[in-house]
Scaffold this active site. Structure first.
Site, short mmCIF file in Angstrom:
data_model
loop_
_atom_site.label_atom_id
_atom_site.label_comp_id
_atom_site.label_asym_id
_atom_site.label_seq_id
_atom_site.Cartn_x
_atom_site.Cartn_y
_atom_site.Cartn_z
N ALA A 175 32.90 -27.41 -38.18
CA ALA A 175 34.01 -27.79 -37.31
C ALA A 175 33.41 -28.66 -36.21
CB ALA A 175 34.66 -26.55 -36.74
N GLY A 219 33.67 -25.72 -27.30
CA GLY A 219 33.28 -25.30 -28.65
C GLY A 219 34.47 -24.89 -29.46
N ASN A 220 34.23 -24.23 -30.55
CA ASN A 220 35.33 -23.75 -31.39
C ASN A 220 34.91 -22.44 -32.04
OD1 ASN A 220 34.14 -24.38 -34.13
ND2 ASN A 220 34.01 -26.36 -33.11
N ARG A 221 35.83 -21.87 -32.82
CA ARG A 221 35.64 -20.49 -33.30
C ARG A 221 34.87 -20.39 -34.61
NH1 ARG A 221 41.33 -18.10 -33.71
NH2 ARG A 221 40.14 -16.26 -34.32
N SER A 222 34.35 -21.50 -35.10
CA SER A 222 33.67 -21.43 -36.41
C SER A 222 32.35 -20.65 -36.31
CB SER A 222 33.39 -22.86 -36.89
OG SER A 222 32.71 -22.79 -38.11
#
Ligand code: CTP
Length: 399
Positions: A268, A201-204
């Site tokens: 993102a 995943g990512n930090r968005s």
């Protein structure tokens, strides 16, 4: 336009000074009508100096001009910020025991209230019922923001940002410049399963995408939000379609884009996903080397939407979260991406030094399809959202 700014007695009364300034900067005449308890937080001289108009809380000042009738009759818009639990209660029950509540009873123009109070007060059945009564009578009551409150506590009850209150208030009187437009916005970050418990995943958090949705709604658009693991609350009046992975996001965006005038890719999206996610939890085996996870590339949703527009004149907007590196500055990378993606606008978002993710503020440069700068904005994600929509509206007018 003449605006009445009602200020009730809560700690957020000081934020009404910024609201007043924004309204004045937008060219409006503002008459401040505080309650007597509001004057215990911010005094009349402050309101008089900032508004350039006399300030009174009392019905018995200026009796010869029947102040409450006069103030309401000449108003094009009434904004109450902060609206405390007490003010909401008095307004809902039709009380007229000070100039502000009497003005609310005589006003025939649109009225917007921006509540601010402790979470328990906001969620109390009495307040819930008062808000429902006011809304049923056509008063526009904003939902408060979720965040830090007066003490160390936090939760729903914070006064929305002054810029957001102004945008919502002005949208009540002027038909928004996105009225009749359908927009679809992706927000958040995709999660690509590795096994049933893990993901890439990512930090968005989705905060900028939600701010874009809110600003579009306030400017009159009907809004679909394709939400990938969004962790911030989504305000009313926005249709949410939840997705998890990049391919789900692509499918949802393609469906929603079919009848949209504007498509915004603020999510993102993971560039890669595990080629073959495990059906059961991956265990560590002491005698074996750690597993190697093979990745495959995800489709570029933005480039696909830009290349195959569902309707002529559809405006496609991308975001680019960039850091500068040895190959170029944030803007160099942004320009290259603008040319590569084929979107009409690319909002280049600085994400170095902790900027960008999960923070209320953002710093962006908006590029056109040729990589030329069309706008720049630094500030809250709400005000950045309005800058983006200004650029979109300019393109819609040209097409
Ligand atoms: N995007 C997309 N599909 C992908 C990757 C990105 O639609 N598979 C969109 C994002 O929603 C954003 C824009 O493309 O609007 C730019 O995203 P970004 O991650 O900055 O660009 P990438 O194309 O992934 O380029 P890179 O990571 O190499 O900088």
């Amino acid at each position: 336009m003449r605006v009445v700014l009602g200020v009730a007695g809560g700690i957020a009364a000081y934020k009404a000074a910024s609201l007043l300034r924004l309204l004045r900067e937008a060219g409006h005449a503002v008459r401040v009508v505080p309650t007597s308890s509001a004057l215990r937080f911010v005094g009349a001289p402050t309101w008089e100096a900032l508004s350039g108009e006399p300030v009174t809380a009392d019905l018995f000042d200026d009796v010869e001009n029947v102040a409450h009738v006069e103030v309401a009759r000449t108003a094009d818009l009434v904004v109450v910020a902060p609206a405390t639990a007490d003010l909401l209660a008095r307004a809902a029950s039709g009380r007229a025991d000070d100039l502000l509540t009497a003005t609310l009873l005589t006003a025939t123009c649109p009225v917007l209230m921006a509540p601010a109070m402790h979470t328990q007060m906001w969620q109390h059945p009495a307040t819930v019922a008062n808000v429902a009564t006011l809304r049923a009578r056509g008063v526009h009551v904003l939902d408060p923001d979720d965040g830090r409150l007066t003490g160390t506590d936090s939760g729903p009850g914070r006064l929305p940002e002054p810029a957001a209150i102004v945008a919502a208030a002005l949208a009540l009187v002027a038909p928004g410049d996105l009225a009749g437009r359908r927009v679809v916005i992706s927000a958040g970050g995709t999660q690509e399963p590795v096994d049933p418990v893990r993901f890439l995943g990512n930090r968005s958090t989705g905060r900028q995408g939600v701010a874009l949705a809110l600003a579009a709604r306030d400017r009159g658009a009907s809004v679909v939000l394709v939400a990938a693991n969004v962790t911030v609350p989504v305000p009313d009046g926005i249709e949410v379609r939840e997705v998890g992975t990049a391919s789900q996001l692509r499918e949802a965006m393609t469906i929603a884009a079919a009848d949209a005038d504007v498509v915004v890719m603020a999510a993102a999206v993971a560039d890669f996903r595990p080629a073959d996610p495990a059906g059961t939890k991956i265990k560590k085996t002491p005698s074996q080397a750690p597993p190697v996870i093979e990745l495959v590339e995800n489709p570029d949703v933005l480039a696909g939407l830009a290349a195959h527009r569902a309707r002529p004149g559809q405006v496609v907007v991308g975001f680019a979260a960039e850091t500068g590196d040895e190959h170029g500055s944030v803007l160099d990378h942004g320009r290259a991406k603008a040319l590569r993606k084929g979107a009409d606008l690319l909002v280049v978002n600085r994400v170095d030094d902790g900027r960008g993710f999960g923070t209320p503020d953002n710093e962006v440069t908006v590029l056109d399809a040729a990589g030329q700068v069309v706008a720049e904005a630094t500030g809250s994600k709400d005000s950045v959202a309005h800058t983006v929509w200004d650029a979109v509206v300019a393109l819609l007018r040209r097409s």
